[in-house]
Write a protein that holds these residues in place. Structure first.
Motif, PDB file in Angstrom:
ATOM      1  N   GLN A  31       0.821  -1.211   0.000  1.00 52.53           N
ATOM      2  CA  GLN A  31       0.000   0.000   0.000  1.00 52.53           C
ATOM      3  C   GLN A  31       0.857   1.265   0.000  1.00 52.53           C
ATOM      4  O   GLN A  31       0.521   2.233  -0.670  1.00 52.53           O
ATOM      5  CB  GLN A  31      -0.933   0.037   1.230  1.00 52.53           C
ATOM      6  CG  GLN A  31      -2.070  -0.972   1.193  1.00 52.53           C
ATOM      7  CD  GLN A  31      -1.596  -2.384   1.530  1.00 52.53           C
ATOM      8  OE1 GLN A  31      -0.815  -2.583   2.450  1.00 52.53           O
ATOM      9  NE2 GLN A  31      -2.057  -3.368   0.773  1.00 52.53           N
ATOM     10  N   LEU A  32       1.958   1.240   0.765  1.00 50.51           N
ATOM     11  CA  LEU A  32       2.808   2.430   0.874  1.00 50.51           C
ATOM     12  C   LEU A  32       3.334   2.899  -0.474  1.00 50.51           C
ATOM     13  O   LEU A  32       3.513   4.098  -0.689  1.00 50.51           O
ATOM     14  CB  LEU A  32       3.994   2.169   1.816  1.00 50.51           C
ATOM     15  CG  LEU A  32       3.704   2.222   3.303  1.00 50.51           C
ATOM     16  CD1 LEU A  32       4.924   1.759   4.095  1.00 50.51           C
ATOM     17  CD2 LEU A  32       3.271   3.607   3.732  1.00 50.51           C
ATOM     18  N   ARG A  33       3.558   1.994  -1.395  1.00 46.85           N
ATOM     19  CA  ARG A  33       4.090   2.392  -2.711  1.00 46.85           C
ATOM     20  C   ARG A  33       3.106   3.283  -3.466  1.00 46.85           C
ATOM     21  O   ARG A  33       3.484   3.941  -4.424  1.00 46.85           O
ATOM     22  CB  ARG A  33       4.497   1.177  -3.534  1.00 46.85           C
ATOM     23  CG  ARG A  33       3.352   0.264  -3.887  1.00 46.85           C
ATOM     24  CD  ARG A  33       3.853  -1.012  -4.519  1.00 46.85           C
ATOM     25  NE  ARG A  33       2.797  -2.006  -4.511  1.00 46.85           N
ATOM     26  CZ  ARG A  33       2.572  -2.851  -5.497  1.00 46.85           C
ATOM     27  NH1 ARG A  33       3.334  -2.847  -6.566  1.00 46.85           N
ATOM     28  NH2 ARG A  33       1.601  -3.729  -5.406  1.00 46.85           N
ATOM     29  N   TYR A  34       1.847   3.297  -3.028  1.00 45.29           N
ATOM     30  CA  TYR A  34       0.829   4.160  -3.648  1.00 45.29           C
ATOM     31  C   TYR A  34       0.474   5.364  -2.785  1.00 45.29           C
ATOM     32  O   TYR A  34      -0.410   6.130  -3.130  1.00 45.29           O
ATOM     33  CB  TYR A  34      -0.444   3.354  -3.940  1.00 45.29           C
ATOM     34  CG  TYR A  34      -0.213   2.217  -4.900  1.00 45.29           C
ATOM     35  CD1 TYR A  34       0.222   2.453  -6.208  1.00 45.29           C
ATOM     36  CD2 TYR A  34      -0.409   0.897  -4.500  1.00 45.29           C
ATOM     37  CE1 TYR A  34       0.451   1.406  -7.092  1.00 45.29           C
ATOM     38  CE2 TYR A  34      -0.188  -0.160  -5.390  1.00 45.29           C
ATOM     39  CZ  TYR A  34       0.233   0.110  -6.675  1.00 45.29           C
ATOM     40  OH  TYR A  34       0.464  -0.928  -7.546  1.00 45.29           O
ATOM     41  N   ASP A  35       1.159   5.518  -1.644  1.00 49.01           N
ATOM     42  CA  ASP A  35       0.891   6.642  -0.727  1.00 49.01           C
ATOM     43  C   ASP A  35       1.730   7.836  -1.185  1.00 49.01           C
ATOM     44  O   ASP A  35       2.953   7.828  -1.062  1.00 49.01           O
ATOM     45  CB  ASP A  35       1.274   6.228   0.696  1.00 49.01           C
ATOM     46  CG  ASP A  35       1.051   7.313   1.722  1.00 49.01           C
ATOM     47  OD1 ASP A  35       1.324   8.503   1.434  1.00 49.01           O
ATOM     48  OD2 ASP A  35       0.632   6.979   2.848  1.00 49.01           O
ATOM     49  N   PRO A  36       1.082   8.890  -1.728  1.00 47.56           N
ATOM     50  CA  PRO A  36       1.854   9.998  -2.310  1.00 47.56           C
ATOM     51  C   PRO A  36       2.734  10.726  -1.297  1.00 47.56           C
ATOM     52  O   PRO A  36       3.849  11.127  -1.643  1.00 47.56           O
ATOM     53  CB  PRO A  36       0.786  10.928  -2.888  1.00 47.56           C
ATOM     54  CG  PRO A  36      -0.516  10.477  -2.343  1.00 47.56           C
ATOM     55  CD  PRO A  36      -0.358   9.069  -1.866  1.00 47.56           C
ATOM     56  N   ASP A  37       2.286  10.880  -0.055  1.00 46.47           N
ATOM     57  CA  ASP A  37       3.096  11.576   0.948  1.00 46.47           C
ATOM     58  C   ASP A  37       4.330  10.756   1.328  1.00 46.47           C
ATOM     59  O   ASP A  37       5.435  11.286   1.407  1.00 46.47           O
ATOM     60  CB  ASP A  37       2.266  11.897   2.199  1.00 46.47           C
ATOM     61  CG  ASP A  37       1.165  12.901   1.918  1.00 46.47           C
ATOM     62  OD1 ASP A  37       1.327  13.724   0.983  1.00 46.47           O
ATOM     63  OD2 ASP A  37       0.127  12.854   2.605  1.00 46.47           O
ATOM     64  N   PHE A  38       4.127   9.471   1.557  1.00 50.28           N
ATOM     65  CA  PHE A  38       5.245   8.600   1.916  1.00 50.28           C
ATOM     66  C   PHE A  38       6.255   8.542   0.766  1.00 50.28           C
ATOM     67  O   PHE A  38       7.463   8.685   0.971  1.00 50.28           O
ATOM     68  CB  PHE A  38       4.734   7.194   2.265  1.00 50.28           C
ATOM     69  CG  PHE A  38       5.804   6.267   2.764  1.00 50.28           C
ATOM     70  CD1 PHE A  38       6.181   6.283   4.101  1.00 50.28           C
ATOM     71  CD2 PHE A  38       6.448   5.384   1.910  1.00 50.28           C
ATOM     72  CE1 PHE A  38       7.178   5.429   4.579  1.00 50.28           C
ATOM     73  CE2 PHE A  38       7.439   4.527   2.363  1.00 50.28           C
ATOM     74  CZ  PHE A  38       7.803   4.558   3.705  1.00 50.28           C
ATOM     75  N   MET A  39       5.765   8.356  -0.448  1.00 50.52           N
ATOM     76  CA  MET A  39       6.660   8.231  -1.603  1.00 50.52           C
ATOM     77  C   MET A  39       7.368   9.553  -1.912  1.00 50.52           C
ATOM     78  O   MET A  39       8.522   9.553  -2.335  1.00 50.52           O
ATOM     79  CB  MET A  39       5.896   7.713  -2.818  1.00 50.52           C
ATOM     80  CG  MET A  39       5.430   6.258  -2.674  1.00 50.52           C
ATOM     81  SD  MET A  39       6.755   5.093  -2.182  1.00 50.52           S
ATOM     82  CE  MET A  39       7.900   5.292  -3.539  1.00 50.52           C
ATOM     83  N   SER A  40       6.713  10.637  -1.670  1.00 48.84           N
ATOM     84  CA  SER A  40       7.335  11.956  -1.856  1.00 48.84           C
ATOM     85  C   SER A  40       8.532  12.091  -0.909  1.00 48.84           C
ATOM     86  O   SER A  40       9.587  12.607  -1.286  1.00 48.84           O
ATOM     87  CB  SER A  40       6.282  13.004  -1.545  1.00 48.84           C
ATOM     88  OG  SER A  40       6.605  14.200  -2.091  1.00 48.84           O
TER      89      SER A  40
END
Length: 192
Positions: free
Chosen positions: A79-88
């Protein structure tokens, strides 16, 4: 050398601790000058996939300040790979010299674009998920392609840690740490 250990909710702790145990010995043995490390996350406290809660030293630091960024795996990486804040936040590691993952942490490296045109590995259960992010999925316990190191499933974190130690220092230091860890399974000798 300054390392950032990226920790997050529902991560698999052995993915982190196996690698952490091996590479931090470089500092204890003074095999690398000025070794330091931080525990980093997107929040002040995280809980792993078995219920262990950990406090975090650094929340959302600029990862460009580090020489090595390490990302463990766990089901939440899907799921994290699609989380824009985490990936940013992970994108701030763009210019970090060494990027390392164990298990499905490779999905995070891949989603960040760090595996483009590279060979990488992950947990065997996620080979198909990793394939779109890299040139080739290597079905090994650990792999290196340039400045990116990836490890297979969970316990491969120990092997990957020793491989990174050997890559950043030499075989003798890796052997010394292997003995201190009483870990007989690593086969020293760089695989390029």
């Amino acid at each position: 050398m300054k390392m950032a250990f990226i920790l997050f909710d529902s991560m698999t702790t052995l993915d982190f601790t196996g690698f952490y145990e091996a590479v931090t010995w470089m500092g204890i043995l003074k095999a690398k000058e000025t070794m330091s490390w931080d525990f980093c996350s997107n929040k002040k406290e995280i809980t792993d996939d078995r219920g262990l809660t950990m406090k975090i030293d650094r929340v959302l630091p600029d990862l460009s300040a580090y020489d090595l960024v390490f990302i463990p795996g766990g089901l939440s990486t899907r799921q994290l790979r699609y989380d824009p804040d985490f990936m940013s936040w992970i994108q701030t590691a763009r210019d970090v010299p060494y990027k390392v993952s164990v298990c499905t942490g490779a999905l995070i490296l891949g989603a960040a674009g760090y595996l483009h045109g590279k060979k990488a590995t992950t947990n065997p259960s996620a080979y198909d998920l990793l394939a779109p992010y890299c040139e080739e999925v290597i079905k090994e316990r650990y792999a290196r392609d340039g400045n990116v190191f990836t490890g297979g499933g969970v316990s491969a974190s120990i092997d990957l840690g020793l491989f990174v130690v050997e890559s950043l220092t030499n075989e003798a230091v890796a052997r010394q740490i292997q003995l201190k860890m009483d870990y007989p399974y690593y086969t020293a000798g760089l695989r390029k």
